[in-house]
Scaffold this active site. Structure first.
Site, PDB file in Angstrom:
ATOM      1  N   HIS A  64      -9.819  -3.081  -4.369  1.00  0.00           N
ATOM      2  CA  HIS A  64      -9.329  -4.116  -3.468  1.00  0.00           C
ATOM      3  C   HIS A  64      -9.190  -3.544  -2.072  1.00  0.00           C
ATOM      4  O   HIS A  64      -8.746  -2.421  -1.890  1.00  0.00           O
ATOM      5  CB  HIS A  64      -8.007  -4.719  -3.958  1.00  0.00           C
ATOM      6  CG  HIS A  64      -6.951  -3.735  -4.331  1.00  0.00           C
ATOM      7  ND1 HIS A  64      -6.996  -2.969  -5.479  1.00  0.00           N
ATOM      8  CD2 HIS A  64      -5.804  -3.399  -3.699  1.00  0.00           C
ATOM      9  CE1 HIS A  64      -5.916  -2.204  -5.549  1.00  0.00           C
ATOM     10  NE2 HIS A  64      -5.182  -2.439  -4.467  1.00  0.00           N
ATOM     11  N   HIS A 108      -7.395  -3.785   1.448  1.00  0.00           N
ATOM     12  CA  HIS A 108      -6.196  -4.279   2.119  1.00  0.00           C
ATOM     13  C   HIS A 108      -6.577  -4.641   3.553  1.00  0.00           C
ATOM     14  O   HIS A 108      -7.176  -3.830   4.262  1.00  0.00           O
ATOM     15  CB  HIS A 108      -5.113  -3.195   2.181  1.00  0.00           C
ATOM     16  CG  HIS A 108      -4.586  -2.777   0.853  1.00  0.00           C
ATOM     17  ND1 HIS A 108      -3.392  -3.229   0.358  1.00  0.00           N
ATOM     18  CD2 HIS A 108      -5.087  -1.925  -0.076  1.00  0.00           C
ATOM     19  CE1 HIS A 108      -3.168  -2.682  -0.824  1.00  0.00           C
ATOM     20  NE2 HIS A 108      -4.190  -1.879  -1.111  1.00  0.00           N
TER      21      HIS A 108
END
Length: 115
Positions: free
Chosen positions: A101, A103
């Site tokens: 993921h 950020h």
């Protein structure tokens, strides 16, 4: 996708985060523990545990992930003033959910070096 992965559960609709983007390759949502006034996580819908697990055929997917990040920065009005993007990899890198993921952090001055 894996059965136990938190982010895979989101992609499957078992958990509903505060979505900001969804398409057939990538999803993005507000982080539940924000570290900045704007903190969005951008994930591939395909389960990839860590950056170390990326395969050559994932290049186009990752390019799309970064394009979505750029587009979100523009939509949120933070592209010009600036923002930070971060990937964490494995334990010492700060990764806590093993589904890659990105950020997207903004809305305050980012310091260097990071923690």
């Amino acid at each position: 996708m894996t059965q136990d992965c938190l982010f895979c559960k989101m992609v499957r609709g078992e958990i509903e985060p505060r979505w900001v983007h969804r398409d057939d390759q990538v999803s993005a949502f507000h982080d539940v523990n924000p570290q900045a006034p704007i903190h969005i996580l951008i994930i591939p819908n395909k389960h990839i545990a860590t950056l170390n697990d990326l395969a050559p055929e994932d290049g186009e997917l990752m390019g799309h992930l970064f394009a979505v990040c750029r587009d979100l920065a523009r939509q949120l009005g933070i592209a010009e003033e600036g923002y930070r993007t971060v990937f964490n990899c494995n334990g010492n890198g700060g990764q806590s959910v093993y589904h890659i993921h990105l950020h997207l952090l903004a809305g305050r001055q980012m310091l260097w070096p990071p923690g």
